[in-house]
Design a protein around this motif. Structure first.
Motif, PDB file in Angstrom:
ATOM      1  N   SER A   4       0.703  -1.406  -0.067  1.00  0.00           N
ATOM      2  CA  SER A   4      -0.052   0.062   0.218  1.00  0.00           C
ATOM      3  C   SER A   4       0.770   1.183  -0.124  1.00  0.00           C
ATOM      4  O   SER A   4       0.206   2.523   0.073  1.00  0.00           O
ATOM      5  CB  SER A   4      -0.936  -0.133   1.216  1.00  0.00           C
ATOM      6  OG  SER A   4      -0.284  -0.198   2.339  1.00  0.00           O
ATOM      7  N   LEU A   5       2.235   1.085  -0.158  1.00  0.00           N
ATOM      8  CA  LEU A   5       3.047   2.285  -0.223  1.00  0.00           C
ATOM      9  C   LEU A   5       3.092   2.943  -1.512  1.00  0.00           C
ATOM     10  O   LEU A   5       2.615   2.413  -2.485  1.00  0.00           O
ATOM     11  CB  LEU A   5       4.505   1.988   0.248  1.00  0.00           C
ATOM     12  CG  LEU A   5       4.646   1.214   1.744  1.00  0.00           C
ATOM     13  CD1 LEU A   5       6.056   0.927   1.829  1.00  0.00           C
ATOM     14  CD2 LEU A   5       4.257   2.089   2.721  1.00  0.00           C
ATOM     15  N   GLU A   6       3.466   4.551  -1.663  1.00  0.00           N
ATOM     16  CA  GLU A   6       3.254   5.248  -2.682  1.00  0.00           C
ATOM     17  C   GLU A   6       4.048   4.587  -3.747  1.00  0.00           C
ATOM     18  O   GLU A   6       3.617   4.487  -5.148  1.00  0.00           O
ATOM     19  CB  GLU A   6       3.894   6.518  -2.466  1.00  0.00           C
ATOM     20  CG  GLU A   6       3.049   7.259  -1.269  1.00  0.00           C
ATOM     21  CD  GLU A   6       1.694   7.438  -1.798  1.00  0.00           C
ATOM     22  OE1 GLU A   6       1.296   7.545  -3.020  1.00  0.00           O
ATOM     23  OE2 GLU A   6       0.763   7.342  -0.848  1.00  0.00           O
ATOM     24  N   TYR A   7       5.191   3.852  -3.816  1.00  0.00           N
ATOM     25  CA  TYR A   7       5.951   3.549  -4.931  1.00  0.00           C
ATOM     26  C   TYR A   7       5.432   2.502  -5.565  1.00  0.00           C
ATOM     27  O   TYR A   7       5.711   2.118  -6.754  1.00  0.00           O
ATOM     28  CB  TYR A   7       7.614   3.280  -4.511  1.00  0.00           C
ATOM     29  CG  TYR A   7       7.548   1.836  -3.554  1.00  0.00           C
ATOM     30  CD1 TYR A   7       7.814   0.597  -4.325  1.00  0.00           C
ATOM     31  CD2 TYR A   7       7.500   2.004  -2.070  1.00  0.00           C
ATOM     32  CE1 TYR A   7       8.099  -0.379  -3.480  1.00  0.00           C
ATOM     33  CE2 TYR A   7       7.761   1.009  -1.376  1.00  0.00           C
ATOM     34  CZ  TYR A   7       7.955  -0.234  -2.048  1.00  0.00           C
ATOM     35  OH  TYR A   7       7.914  -1.542  -1.337  1.00  0.00           O
ATOM     36  N   VAL A   8       4.543   1.408  -4.938  1.00  0.00           N
ATOM     37  CA  VAL A   8       3.950   0.209  -5.474  1.00  0.00           C
ATOM     38  C   VAL A   8       2.566   0.951  -6.282  1.00  0.00           C
ATOM     39  O   VAL A   8       2.613   0.816  -7.254  1.00  0.00           O
ATOM     40  CB  VAL A   8       3.326  -0.598  -4.495  1.00  0.00           C
ATOM     41  CG1 VAL A   8       2.495  -1.778  -5.060  1.00  0.00           C
ATOM     42  CG2 VAL A   8       4.638  -1.298  -3.709  1.00  0.00           C
ATOM     43  N   LYS A   9       2.065   2.070  -5.778  1.00  0.00           N
ATOM     44  CA  LYS A   9       0.850   2.507  -6.466  1.00  0.00           C
ATOM     45  C   LYS A   9       1.513   3.334  -7.803  1.00  0.00           C
ATOM     46  O   LYS A   9       0.711   3.258  -8.634  1.00  0.00           O
ATOM     47  CB  LYS A   9       0.385   3.574  -5.553  1.00  0.00           C
ATOM     48  CG  LYS A   9      -0.517   3.057  -4.279  1.00  0.00           C
ATOM     49  CD  LYS A   9      -0.942   4.102  -3.600  1.00  0.00           C
ATOM     50  CE  LYS A   9      -1.638   3.650  -2.249  1.00  0.00           C
ATOM     51  NZ  LYS A   9      -2.352   4.580  -1.396  1.00  0.00           N
ATOM     52  N   ALA A  10       2.372   3.943  -7.580  1.00  0.00           N
ATOM     53  CA  ALA A  10       3.307   4.492  -8.720  1.00  0.00           C
ATOM     54  C   ALA A  10       3.614   3.623  -9.988  1.00  0.00           C
ATOM     55  O   ALA A  10       3.576   3.759 -10.995  1.00  0.00           O
ATOM     56  CB  ALA A  10       4.560   5.264  -8.489  1.00  0.00           C
ATOM     57  N   GLY A  38       1.891   1.079 -15.356  1.00  0.00           N
ATOM     58  CA  GLY A  38       1.399  -0.171 -16.122  1.00  0.00           C
ATOM     59  C   GLY A  38       2.139  -1.250 -15.856  1.00  0.00           C
ATOM     60  O   GLY A  38       1.903  -2.325 -16.722  1.00  0.00           O
ATOM     61  N   LEU A  39       2.916  -1.438 -14.761  1.00  0.00           N
ATOM     62  CA  LEU A  39       3.814  -2.672 -14.606  1.00  0.00           C
ATOM     63  C   LEU A  39       2.943  -3.803 -14.294  1.00  0.00           C
ATOM     64  O   LEU A  39       1.852  -3.636 -13.249  1.00  0.00           O
ATOM     65  CB  LEU A  39       4.922  -2.423 -13.556  1.00  0.00           C
ATOM     66  CG  LEU A  39       6.190  -2.061 -13.865  1.00  0.00           C
ATOM     67  CD1 LEU A  39       6.095  -0.565 -14.608  1.00  0.00           C
ATOM     68  CD2 LEU A  39       7.082  -1.981 -12.702  1.00  0.00           C
ATOM     69  N   SER A  40       3.353  -5.144 -14.754  1.00  0.00           N
ATOM     70  CA  SER A  40       2.324  -6.423 -14.117  1.00  0.00           C
ATOM     71  C   SER A  40       2.749  -6.633 -12.536  1.00  0.00           C
ATOM     72  O   SER A  40       3.627  -6.020 -11.956  1.00  0.00           O
ATOM     73  CB  SER A  40       2.865  -7.552 -15.074  1.00  0.00           C
ATOM     74  OG  SER A  40       4.002  -7.672 -14.733  1.00  0.00           O
ATOM     75  N   ASN A  41       1.719  -7.568 -12.216  1.00  0.00           N
ATOM     76  CA  ASN A  41       1.932  -7.782 -10.806  1.00  0.00           C
ATOM     77  C   ASN A  41       3.349  -8.562 -10.464  1.00  0.00           C
ATOM     78  O   ASN A  41       4.122  -8.264  -9.332  1.00  0.00           O
ATOM     79  CB  ASN A  41       0.576  -8.760 -10.479  1.00  0.00           C
ATOM     80  CG  ASN A  41      -0.760  -8.112 -10.342  1.00  0.00           C
ATOM     81  OD1 ASN A  41      -0.549  -6.868 -10.037  1.00  0.00           O
ATOM     82  ND2 ASN A  41      -1.718  -8.588 -10.577  1.00  0.00           N
ATOM     83  N   SER A  42       3.770  -9.424 -11.473  1.00  0.00           N
ATOM     84  CA  SER A  42       4.879 -10.191 -11.131  1.00  0.00           C
ATOM     85  C   SER A  42       6.235  -8.890 -11.044  1.00  0.00           C
ATOM     86  O   SER A  42       7.019  -9.186 -10.549  1.00  0.00           O
ATOM     87  CB  SER A  42       5.092 -11.092 -12.414  1.00  0.00           C
ATOM     88  OG  SER A  42       5.186 -10.476 -13.661  1.00  0.00           O
ATOM     89  N   ARG A  44      10.720  -6.659  -8.534  1.00  0.00           N
ATOM     90  CA  ARG A  44      11.509  -5.595  -8.872  1.00  0.00           C
ATOM     91  C   ARG A  44      11.270  -4.622  -7.555  1.00  0.00           C
ATOM     92  O   ARG A  44      12.399  -4.018  -7.184  1.00  0.00           O
ATOM     93  CB  ARG A  44      11.127  -4.787 -10.209  1.00  0.00           C
ATOM     94  CG  ARG A  44      11.391  -5.458 -11.464  1.00  0.00           C
ATOM     95  CD  ARG A  44      10.982  -4.472 -12.602  1.00  0.00           C
ATOM     96  NE  ARG A  44      11.325  -5.177 -13.561  1.00  0.00           N
ATOM     97  CZ  ARG A  44      10.970  -4.592 -14.951  1.00  0.00           C
ATOM     98  NH1 ARG A  44      10.787  -3.184 -14.887  1.00  0.00           N
ATOM     99  NH2 ARG A  44      11.064  -5.131 -16.077  1.00  0.00           N
ATOM    100  N   HIS A  45      10.137  -4.396  -6.850  1.00  0.00           N
ATOM    101  CA  HIS A  45      10.135  -3.492  -6.100  1.00  0.00           C
ATOM    102  C   HIS A  45       9.633  -4.034  -4.688  1.00  0.00           C
ATOM    103  O   HIS A  45      10.499  -3.748  -3.546  1.00  0.00           O
ATOM    104  CB  HIS A  45       8.928  -2.633  -6.294  1.00  0.00           C
ATOM    105  CG  HIS A  45       8.991  -1.905  -7.712  1.00  0.00           C
ATOM    106  ND1 HIS A  45       9.880  -0.411  -8.022  1.00  0.00           N
ATOM    107  CD2 HIS A  45       8.573  -2.191  -8.775  1.00  0.00           C
ATOM    108  CE1 HIS A  45      10.178  -0.464  -9.122  1.00  0.00           C
ATOM    109  NE2 HIS A  45       9.256  -1.193  -9.889  1.00  0.00           N
ATOM    110  N   LEU A  46       8.818  -5.043  -4.659  1.00  0.00           N
ATOM    111  CA  LEU A  46       8.431  -5.376  -3.187  1.00  0.00           C
ATOM    112  C   LEU A  46       9.369  -6.534  -2.557  1.00  0.00           C
ATOM    113  O   LEU A  46       9.876  -6.360  -1.412  1.00  0.00           O
ATOM    114  CB  LEU A  46       7.060  -6.269  -3.207  1.00  0.00           C
ATOM    115  CG  LEU A  46       5.913  -5.183  -3.641  1.00  0.00           C
ATOM    116  CD1 LEU A  46       4.664  -6.005  -3.440  1.00  0.00           C
ATOM    117  CD2 LEU A  46       5.795  -4.317  -2.141  1.00  0.00           C
TER     118      LEU A  46
END
Length: 362
Positions: A254-260, A265-269, A274-276
């Protein structure tokens, strides 16, 4: 255009510039974590000691072996550690592989022109000292520095090879449990909802299965092996780690970089990989040494109970021999010390990693 002392800014500009240069650019979070790890002297030294022991025992054949590294017989070069010649090639009467502890072979290589270069400990894990005049288990002597076990095998060699088996089994089991734990915990934490609820119910049911009883049943059907142990324990070893990964993904999704990232348009995978995942690895890394300690104790317990694979050097098997031969202190005491030292080193490393990734510590 020259600059004089009067042109310099008040308050000492040059020392301030030198101080800024000395500080350099800000370090990355991993560099700061490594610096905090190095400040923990006990954990840093434990890491080096553990790495040295692992490197030595990984190449145990070059340190403890009943075959020479290099030999020269009647002008011919031999490499018995790679290809042990038959006894007939060394002047004997049998086609069996040469026993380099045989008095006949030893006398042959005492003649001028013949020589052999042995390892530091001239015994392998499965080599039996048939020429020891004292029945097994034999006490420490010049031939066997820590004596022999109840089968006449050298204790130093058994400890070296047993340490290697235990540690690499711990690495493999920890890696397998980490992969499963990260995968399942990430799916639960990222998607949440019904996926998380179904995963939690499955984990509760799976965690209720007694893994030791399951392994006893499987071992009665199939021949015990390290691969079977690895598979059975890996099926249960991921549960504790998945809870931490799930919690990290639930917090970070729920953090901002995930929303960005979703807005781009990045996929869930891609978001998960890459981020989580990089931002959720702290509990995985900090718990890794403690999980290795548990895996080593698992293997030692299974071998101590006599359920492990036969003919494989292990610390648990030596502990069982020490229990069966209480008068042979040279079996139980060194094995216990090696096991305690291994667990202590991993515990010190784990404590240092936990402090290193604690962002509250400067």
């Amino acid at each position: 255009m020259s600059t004089t002392a009067a042109d310099m800014p008040a308050g000492g500009g040059a020392p301030a510039v030198r101080s800024a240069v000395r500080r350099g650019p800000p370090r990355s979070p991993n560099q700061r974590a490594w610096a905090r790890f190095k400040r923990n002297r006990l954990g840093y030294v434990a890491l080096w000691v553990f790495a040295i022991l692992l490197a030595i025992t990984t190449f145990a054949e070059m340190v403890s072996n009943d075959r020479p590294l290099i030999a020269r017989y009647q002008g011919e070069w031999m490499f018995p550690i790679l290809n042990n010649p038959p006894e007939t090639k060394l002047g004997g009467d049998f086609l069996t592989p040469a026993d380099w502890h045989d008095p006949f072979i030893r006398q042959t290589f005492e003649k001028p022109g013949n020589w052999a270069l042995f390892t530091l400990n001239p015994y392998a894990a499965d080599s039996v000292n048939y020429f020891n005049p004292i029945p097994a288990p034999a006490p420490p002597s010049r031939e066997n520095l820590l004596g022999t076990d109840d089968s006449g095998r050298d204790m130093v060699a058994r400890l070296i090879y047993g340490f290697r088996v235990s540690v690499w089994f711990g690495f493999a089991l920890t890696a397998a449990g980490m992969l499963l734990g990260i995968l399942i915990g990430a799916l639960q934490g990222y998607f949440g909802g019904r996926v998380d609820l179904a995963g939690q119910r499955i984990i509760e049911i799976w965690n209720a299965i007694p893994e030791l009883y399951l392994f006893i049943i499987i071992a009665s059907i199939f021949s015990p092996s390290l691969l079977l142990l690895l598979v059975v324990f890996a099926l249960f070893g991921w549960i504790g780690l998945s809870d931490y990964v799930r919690a990290e993904f639930l917090r970070n999704r729920s953090l901002e970089y995930v929303k960005a990232a979703r807005a781009m348009g990045l996929s869930n995978s891609q978001i998960m990989w890459r981020h989580l995942l990089p931002n959720s690895m702290t509990p995985v890394i900090t718990f890794m040494p403690f999980r290795m300690s548990g895996a080593i104790l698992f293997l030692a317990a299974i071998e101590f109970l006599g359920l492990g694979p036969p003919n494989i050097p292990s610390l648990g098997d030596l502990l069982r021999q020490g229990k069966d031969n209480l008068d042979a202190w040279w079996i139980a005491v060194p094995t216990f010390l090696v096991l305690v030292l291994t667990l202590l080193l991993l515990t010190f490393i784990g404590d240092a990693l936990r402090d290193a990734f604690d962002t509250r510590k400067s």
